[in-house]
Design a protein around this motif. Structure first.
Motif, PDB file in Angstrom:
ATOM      1  N   UNK A 131       0.968  -1.155  -0.153  1.00 41.52           N
ATOM      2  CA  UNK A 131      -0.120  -0.303  -0.353  1.00 41.52           C
ATOM      3  C   UNK A 131       0.706   1.029  -0.543  1.00 41.52           C
ATOM      4  N   UNK A 132       0.470   2.080  -1.153  1.00 43.22           N
ATOM      5  CA  UNK A 132       1.204   3.339  -0.755  1.00 43.22           C
ATOM      6  C   UNK A 132       0.364   4.875  -0.780  1.00 43.22           C
ATOM      7  N   UNK A 133       0.367   6.065  -0.460  1.00 38.50           N
ATOM      8  CA  UNK A 133       0.116   6.785  -0.164  1.00 38.50           C
ATOM      9  C   UNK A 133       0.221   8.149   0.205  1.00 38.50           C
ATOM     10  N   UNK A 134       0.136   9.390  -0.342  1.00 41.66           N
ATOM     11  CA  UNK A 134       0.156  10.796  -0.594  1.00 41.66           C
ATOM     12  C   UNK A 134       0.190  11.153  -1.112  1.00 41.66           C
ATOM     13  N   UNK A 135       0.683  13.056  -1.031  1.00 42.64           N
ATOM     14  CA  UNK A 135       0.533  13.676  -2.357  1.00 42.64           C
ATOM     15  C   UNK A 135       0.104  13.486  -3.690  1.00 42.64           C
ATOM     16  N   UNK A 136      -0.108  13.758  -4.629  1.00 41.31           N
ATOM     17  CA  UNK A 136      -0.211  13.146  -5.847  1.00 41.31           C
ATOM     18  C   UNK A 136       0.377  14.698  -6.592  1.00 41.31           C
ATOM     19  N   UNK A 137       0.018  16.068  -6.409  1.00 41.43           N
ATOM     20  CA  UNK A 137       0.353  17.428  -6.688  1.00 41.43           C
ATOM     21  C   UNK A 137      -1.099  18.279  -6.166  1.00 41.43           C
ATOM     22  N   UNK A 138      -0.913  18.930  -5.482  1.00 39.05           N
ATOM     23  CA  UNK A 138      -1.052  20.146  -4.344  1.00 39.05           C
ATOM     24  C   UNK A 138      -2.930  20.625  -4.902  1.00 39.05           C
ATOM     25  N   UNK A 139      -3.085  20.038  -3.855  1.00 35.50           N
ATOM     26  CA  UNK A 139      -4.986  19.320  -3.679  1.00 35.50           C
ATOM     27  C   UNK A 139      -5.037  18.131  -3.276  1.00 35.50           C
ATOM     28  N   UNK A 140      -4.595  17.692  -3.824  1.00 33.37           N
ATOM     29  CA  UNK A 140      -4.307  16.001  -5.066  1.00 33.37           C
ATOM     30  C   UNK A 140      -3.822  14.716  -3.912  1.00 33.37           C
ATOM     31  N   UNK A 141      -4.139  13.989  -3.356  1.00 34.25           N
ATOM     32  CA  UNK A 141      -4.215  12.615  -3.600  1.00 34.25           C
ATOM     33  C   UNK A 141      -4.214  11.631  -3.693  1.00 34.25           C
ATOM     34  N   UNK A 142      -3.173  10.456  -3.686  1.00 42.05           N
ATOM     35  CA  UNK A 142      -3.487   9.588  -4.290  1.00 42.05           C
ATOM     36  C   UNK A 142      -2.911   8.211  -3.045  1.00 42.05           C
ATOM     37  N   UNK A 143      -4.158   7.140  -3.217  1.00 41.29           N
ATOM     38  CA  UNK A 143      -3.235   6.052  -2.739  1.00 41.29           C
ATOM     39  C   UNK A 143      -3.554   4.836  -3.689  1.00 41.29           C
ATOM     40  N   UNK A 144      -2.161   4.292  -3.592  1.00 44.25           N
ATOM     41  CA  UNK A 144      -2.406   2.690  -4.246  1.00 44.25           C
ATOM     42  C   UNK A 144      -2.318   1.755  -4.194  1.00 44.25           C
ATOM     43  N   UNK A 145      -2.922   0.771  -4.232  1.00 45.52           N
ATOM     44  CA  UNK A 145      -2.965  -0.605  -3.814  1.00 45.52           C
ATOM     45  C   UNK A 145      -2.081  -1.459  -5.039  1.00 45.52           C
ATOM     46  N   UNK A 146      -0.864  -2.579  -4.568  1.00 41.69           N
ATOM     47  CA  UNK A 146      -0.612  -3.848  -4.963  1.00 41.69           C
ATOM     48  C   UNK A 146      -1.629  -5.053  -5.356  1.00 41.69           C
TER      49      UNK A 146
END
Length: 405
Positions: free
Chosen positions: A91-106
């Motif tokens: 599992x990964x998560x964090x900022x993607x660009x200003x104002x936007x967040x992202x979570x990635x699940x392998x």
């Protein structure tokens, strides 16, 4: 997948949700969030302090689930805080660009989104996002996967039609684009509490100061804070800034633990030793894991024009790399016993800008890790890069009359 799932998410959101005026940042409650195995696949439950716009989609090679959010706060959370089943390998998560967040699940196996909804509790405004994942064949997963294109979420499609050509060398300052690797959701290598993304941002700022004090350089960073920037966007920024040279900065780690000392890499799709191949795959994989699609086809005319540009750029890039190696060696390095290497790094694929990737050191090497944490050592390396650049600029200007106009 993109058309089908875009329609699904629009149905889930609804026009009222899109118009709702959410304020502040949504916080994640890891104690109420988990990924569980189910009879048909897996179930993701994500508890948020308030409802926010969101979307989800799957991507192939490797199989992963991507969730994008508007204004979600991840500070203080670790991937290990989330209970996860066998269906999720990472599992990964964090900022993607200003104002936007992202979570990635392998995903450990191909699974498609069977049902998804965000429920808002009327008394508190808290939200629970729930996705039911269903097992799928590899063929079905590949057919239904892909990043949706939506102007409410994505940056405008890159366009080079308005990009002016770089000002000729010698007519004003040399424009150097420094590219601190990784950022945001992508930490890069990690060692003893230090991440590559933070270390390279610090070093890029230090190198920028050294170059500015030298005079004759305008320096731009592809990122000046902890944000994710796709490989494609880094190259596009170099074009937008009309860069004369592009330096991508890294301090990676190799599982074998046999890499030591600084190395300078140039683009070569064919010649690639095992270590360089692993690094190139790692760097490009980081971009894929963050949900960015780098695939694109050049038409015949564009391909021919780029090939012509590379005929001029490749020898200049080779001389740039050798000059940088010389500067690093003169600064005391240490440099790798094979400091100049070649590989298929996507971030070096600007056809008209001399571009190199510098592994300042390797966090997997105890000696390099200690050096990289030392501000005085980094300052010496920055000066070595400066000296290499100064030498290359002088040599490039002397050869300018020999190049095809």
């Amino acid at each position: 997948m993109s058309r089908l799932f875009a329609a699904l998410i629009l149905t889930i959101w609804g026009s009222a949700a899109l118009a709702q005026d959410f304020s502040g940042l949504a916080r994640v409650d890891a104690t109420q969030s988990r990924i569980e195995d189910s009879r048909t696949g897996a179930v993701l439950s994500l508890s948020l302090s308030q409802g926010v716009p969101w979307r989800a989609y799957t991507l192939d090679a490797p199989a992963r689930l991507v969730l994008d959010f508007r204004e979600v706060q991840w500070d203080g959370l670790r991937a290990d805080d989330f209970d996860r089943a066998d269906a999720a390998s990472q599992v990964r998560f964090g900022g993607f660009r200003p104002g936007w967040s992202r979570m990635v699940i392998d995903l450990s196996q191909p699974m498609t989104v069977a049902q998804a909804e965000m429920r808002i509790l009327p008394d508190s405004g808290a939200a629970m996002l729930k996705l039911d994942m269903a097992q799928a064949t590899p063929e079905e997963f590949a057919a239904r996967s892909g990043a949706p294109r939506d102007p409410r979420w994505d940056l405008p499609a890159p366009s080079l039609s308005d990009a002016a050509p770089p000002r000729p060398m010698g007519e004003g300052p040399v424009i150097v684009v420094l590219d601190p690797g990784h950022g945001g959701i992508d930490p890069g290598a990690e060692h003893d509490g230090i991440t590559e993304k933070d270390l390279m941002l610090t070093f890029a700022r230090e190198l920028r100061d050294v170059l500015r004090r030298a005079g004759g350089f305008d320096v731009v960073l592809t990122r000046d804070d902890d944000r994710f920037v796709s490989l494609e966007r880094r190259v596009a920024l170099a074009h937008e800034m009309r860069a004369h040279v592009f330096l991508s900065l890294h301090a990676d780690a190799l599982a074998q633990g046999q890499a030591h000392g600084a190395t300078v890499h140039v683009l070569d799709d064919e010649a690639s030793d095992a270590a360089t191949r692993l690094l190139a795959e790692r760097h490009d994989r980081d971009d894929l894991l963050s949900g960015v699609d780098l695939n694109g086809q050049d038409d015949v005319v564009a391909g021919i024009l780029m090939d012509l540009a590379r005929q001029e750029t490749e020898p200049r890039t080779e001389r740039l790399a050798r000059s940088l190696v010389g500067g690093l060696q003169a600064a005391g390095g240490p440099v790798n016993r094979r400091p100049l290497r070649r590989g298929a790094f996507s971030v070096l694929k600007a056809a008209d800008i001399p571009s190199v990737l510098i592994e300042v050191g390797f966090l997997s090497s105890p000696r390099d890790a200690e050096n990289l944490k030392d501000p005085d050592w980094r300052l010496g390396i920055a000066r070595g890069i400066r000296d290499g650049l100064v030498q290359w600029v002088a040599d490039d200007l002397a050869r300018a009359g020999l190049r095809r106009q």
